[in-house]
Design a protein around this motif. Structure first.
Motif, PDB file in Angstrom:
ATOM      1  N   ASP A   6      41.339  93.465  19.512  1.00  0.00           N
ATOM      2  CA  ASP A   6      42.634  93.493  18.831  1.00  0.00           C
ATOM      3  C   ASP A   6      43.695  92.743  19.637  1.00  0.00           C
ATOM      4  OD1 ASP A   6      41.570  94.956  16.767  1.00  0.00           O
ATOM      5  OD2 ASP A   6      42.427  96.872  17.425  1.00  0.00           O
ATOM      6  N   ASN A   9      43.075  89.006  19.542  1.00  0.00           N
ATOM      7  CA  ASN A   9      43.466  88.459  18.239  1.00  0.00           C
ATOM      8  C   ASN A   9      44.979  88.289  18.152  1.00  0.00           C
ATOM      9  OD1 ASN A   9      40.856  88.269  17.269  1.00  0.00           O
ATOM     10  ND2 ASN A   9      40.910  90.248  16.256  1.00  0.00           N
ATOM     11  N   ARG A  10      45.718  89.280  18.625  1.00  0.00           N
ATOM     12  CA  ARG A  10      47.184  89.200  18.609  1.00  0.00           C
ATOM     13  C   ARG A  10      47.677  88.061  19.497  1.00  0.00           C
ATOM     14  NH1 ARG A  10      49.739  94.160  16.727  1.00  0.00           N
ATOM     15  NH2 ARG A  10      48.133  95.683  16.256  1.00  0.00           N
ATOM     16  N   ARG A  13      47.019  84.716  17.899  1.00  0.00           N
ATOM     17  CA  ARG A  13      47.991  84.512  16.831  1.00  0.00           C
ATOM     18  C   ARG A  13      49.334  84.078  17.422  1.00  0.00           C
ATOM     19  NH1 ARG A  13      48.112  89.548  14.525  1.00  0.00           N
ATOM     20  NH2 ARG A  13      45.957  89.182  13.961  1.00  0.00           N
ATOM     21  N   ALA A  44      55.113  89.458  18.521  1.00  0.00           N
ATOM     22  CA  ALA A  44      53.645  89.449  18.616  1.00  0.00           C
ATOM     23  C   ALA A  44      53.194  89.755  20.045  1.00  0.00           C
ATOM     24  CB  ALA A  44      53.096  88.099  18.154  1.00  0.00           C
ATOM     25  N   ARG A  47      53.757  93.471  20.745  1.00  0.00           N
ATOM     26  CA  ARG A  47      52.718  94.296  20.115  1.00  0.00           C
ATOM     27  C   ARG A  47      51.426  94.245  20.918  1.00  0.00           C
ATOM     28  NH1 ARG A  47      55.220  92.380  15.324  1.00  0.00           N
ATOM     29  NH2 ARG A  47      53.736  90.674  15.188  1.00  0.00           N
ATOM     30  N   ALA A  48      51.084  93.082  21.452  1.00  0.00           N
ATOM     31  CA  ALA A  48      49.881  92.977  22.279  1.00  0.00           C
ATOM     32  C   ALA A  48      50.043  93.825  23.542  1.00  0.00           C
ATOM     33  CB  ALA A  48      49.608  91.518  22.650  1.00  0.00           C
ATOM     34  N   LYS A  51      49.718  97.467  22.727  1.00  0.00           N
ATOM     35  CA  LYS A  51      48.310  97.787  22.455  1.00  0.00           C
ATOM     36  C   LYS A  51      47.558  98.000  23.768  1.00  0.00           C
ATOM     37  CE  LYS A  51      44.909  98.084  19.466  1.00  0.00           C
ATOM     38  NZ  LYS A  51      44.867  99.128  18.459  1.00  0.00           N
TER      39      LYS A  51
END
Length: 89
Positions: A6, A9-10, A13, A44, A47-48, A51
């Motif tokens: 995850d 992927n972030r 992106r 973004a 958020r990474a 996480k």
């Protein structure tokens, strides 16, 4: 490993978004549009980071409750998690 996937992927992106911001600047796009896209990149990345911290907290809870990982990395201390969390604030 799901959390790692995850996060990657972030980050991929965000990398694409950042390349877009660079292209916008090179093309002389409107500053408002550039700043809007730059803010999206920043969110973004945040958020990474969250996480990663959440995954560390989950790992700590699992270790506290008796579950163990493969032992390849030492457990993260509460102080380390707090420092990581505050770095994102």
């Amino acid at each position: 490993m799901r959390a790692t996937t995850d996060v990657l992927n972030r980050l991929h992106r965000a990398q694409g978004q950042l390349a877009g911001v660079i292209a916008m600047i090179e093309l002389g796009r409107d500053r408002k549009d550039v700043v809007t896209q730059l803010a999206a990149v920043s969110r973004a990345l945040d958020r990474a980071g969250f996480k990663i911290v959440a995954s560390g907290m989950r790992q700590c809870l699992a270790e506290h409750n008796g579950s163990q990982d493969d032992g390849s990395t030492p457990p993260t201390t509460e102080a380390e998690l707090e420092k990581l969390f505050l770095a994102l604030a």
